[in-house]
Motif scaffolding. Structure first.
Motif, PDB file in Angstrom:
ATOM      1  N   THR A 147       0.838  -1.187   0.000  1.00  0.00           N
ATOM      2  CA  THR A 147       0.000   0.000   0.000  1.00  0.00           C
ATOM      3  C   THR A 147       0.881   1.248   0.000  1.00  0.00           C
ATOM      4  OG1 THR A 147      -0.083   0.246   2.396  1.00  0.00           O
ATOM      5  CG2 THR A 147      -1.669  -1.266   1.405  1.00  0.00           C
ATOM      6  N   ALA A 148       0.254   2.404  -0.121  1.00  0.00           N
ATOM      7  CA  ALA A 148       0.998   3.662  -0.126  1.00  0.00           C
ATOM      8  C   ALA A 148       1.748   3.882   1.183  1.00  0.00           C
ATOM      9  CB  ALA A 148       0.054   4.828  -0.397  1.00  0.00           C
ATOM     10  N   SER A 149       1.315   3.245   2.261  1.00  0.00           N
ATOM     11  CA  SER A 149       2.012   3.366   3.544  1.00  0.00           C
ATOM     12  C   SER A 149       3.090   2.310   3.715  1.00  0.00           C
ATOM     13  CB  SER A 149       1.011   3.262   4.701  1.00  0.00           C
ATOM     14  OG  SER A 149       0.423   1.970   4.737  1.00  0.00           O
ATOM     15  N   GLY A 150       3.232   1.412   2.728  1.00  0.00           N
ATOM     16  CA  GLY A 150       4.233   0.357   2.809  1.00  0.00           C
ATOM     17  C   GLY A 150       3.729  -0.918   3.450  1.00  0.00           C
ATOM     18  N   ALA A 151       2.443  -0.988   3.741  1.00  0.00           N
ATOM     19  CA  ALA A 151       1.887  -2.166   4.406  1.00  0.00           C
ATOM     20  C   ALA A 151       1.572  -3.265   3.394  1.00  0.00           C
ATOM     21  CB  ALA A 151       0.622  -1.790   5.172  1.00  0.00           C
ATOM     22  N   LEU A 152       1.335  -4.447   3.895  1.00  0.00           N
ATOM     23  CA  LEU A 152       1.031  -5.625   3.084  1.00  0.00           C
ATOM     24  C   LEU A 152      -0.277  -6.221   3.576  1.00  0.00           C
ATOM     25  CD1 LEU A 152       2.054  -7.797   0.993  1.00  0.00           C
ATOM     26  CD2 LEU A 152       3.062  -8.963   2.964  1.00  0.00           C
ATOM     27  N   LEU A 153      -1.191  -6.495   2.659  1.00  0.00           N
ATOM     28  CA  LEU A 153      -2.456  -7.110   3.036  1.00  0.00           C
ATOM     29  C   LEU A 153      -2.259  -8.586   3.386  1.00  0.00           C
ATOM     30  CD1 LEU A 153      -5.602  -6.643   3.166  1.00  0.00           C
ATOM     31  CD2 LEU A 153      -5.662  -7.749   0.927  1.00  0.00           C
TER      32      LEU A 153
END
Length: 342
Positions: free
Chosen positions: A198-204
């Protein structure tokens, strides 16, 4: 869950699942099997220009796009599937109410219609390649393996999930990256890769399985579980690199010099120099086929659809590729429409 990525921080189909693969949840109307105009959104269906296909050689492979990052690949001696996700089901995205507890399901009739029925020459599958184990890449795989007898090449997480979902151990092959082996008349090289964020660097749905879990029942029960990509070579020496998410390890790509790359469309700008690093690592491939931009919850009916923001991203990516590598052709496929890539 992922964080919203729009400036309003509002939930949307694209921003919610940017970590689940490139361009998950896109809606709208992009025409398939067309070459995008540089720097402009895709043309409407009435103005579509058929994509040029790579010259077919004797014994070449036919590639049919199955939506998201999925492919059905046929040669004179073997049939290979990559990330086959044909059962499309509602996760609440269309209503802006995505639910991680959405129940997994399989539609055998849809699978048979798209891939051929089990026990028939058309429906035969020799191997299934899995890039990662999010539901839109993996949830149909166990059923296909059980009903077609195919060998599943996957990560350790995919191995344990497949066992939990009833796939016999003898049909499972764990790969990590670096392996090179024969698949019928093709040569397969497994390439380490990365998953989009994601744009925040997170991973689903991050996570790994090192033992057999309880049988997965919801989409959140299928974590990413590490990501791979796959390179296929024909006897004539042509090669195709198949990516499953909109990120990659460019160090692992250097020196591969592929003819074609199936490239997911990124839904954020978090991956730095997405097009440039890929083109440089692969020494400017002759062809890029854009994937993982379609609405993955709708049936495989042409023309595929994408939302307006996705069309802009597709046009931007095409412009970047054209500027950085003028000799590289960009192709947008249609569902189940054969492309001669090997």
């Amino acid at each position: 869950m992922t964080n919203p990525t729009t400036s309003e921080r509002a939930l949307s189909r694209r921003t919610l699942l940017t970590g689940a693969g490139a361009a998950l949840g896109v809606l709208g109307g992009v025409t398939g099997a067309e070459a995008l105009g540089t720097g402009t959104p895709a043309a409407p269906a009435s103005a579509a220009t058929p994509a040029r296909q790579a010259p077919a050689a004797a014994g070449s492979a036919s590639f049919a796009w199955l939506g998201t990052s999925g492919w059905q690949i046929r040669t004179p001696t073997t049939t290979v599937l990559l990330d086959p996700y044909v059962t499309r089901f509602d996760t609440g995205l269309a209503a802006g109410k995505f639910s991680a507890t959405t129940r997994l399901r399989v539609d055998p009739a849809a699978l048979d219609a798209a891939l051929g029925a089990p026990g028939t020459p058309e429906g035969a599958v020799d191997s299934i390649l899995v890039t990662h184990t999010h539901w839109d890449h993996f949830s149909d795989v166990p059923h296909l393996a059980r009903t077609r007898g195919a060998t599943v090449f996957t990560t350790l997480t995919g191995y344990h999930l497949a066992l939990a979902m009833g796939v016999p151990q003898k049909q499972l092959a764990v790969v990590r990256g670096g392996e090179e082996m024969h698949l019928g008349d093709l040569v397969l090289r497994v390439v380490p890769s990365l998953h989009s964020r994601t744009a925040s660097g997170a991973l689903l749905f991050p996570g790994l399985h090192t033992t057999v879990p309880a049988k997965p029942r919801t989409i959140a029960d299928l974590p990413e579980g590490d990501t791979l990509s796959y390179l296929l070579r024909s006897p004539q020496g042509r090669s195709v690199l198949l990516l499953g998410g909109s990120d990659y390890d460019d160090r692992a790509l250097r020196g591969l010099r592929v003819d074609t790359v199936a490239l997911p469309v990124p839904s954020t700008d978090v991956t730095a120099d997405y097009a440039g690093r890929l083109l440089a690592a692969l020494d400017n491939p002759g062809q890029v086929v854009l994937v993982h931009w379609d609405d993955f919850e709708s049936p495989l009916t042409n023309p595929p659809h994408a939302g307006e923001s996705t069309k802009v991203r597709m046009a931007r990516l095409t412009e970047q590729i054209g500027r950085l590598s003028p000799g590289t052709e960009v192709v947008v496929p249609e569902y189940r429409t054969p492309l001669r890539l090997l």
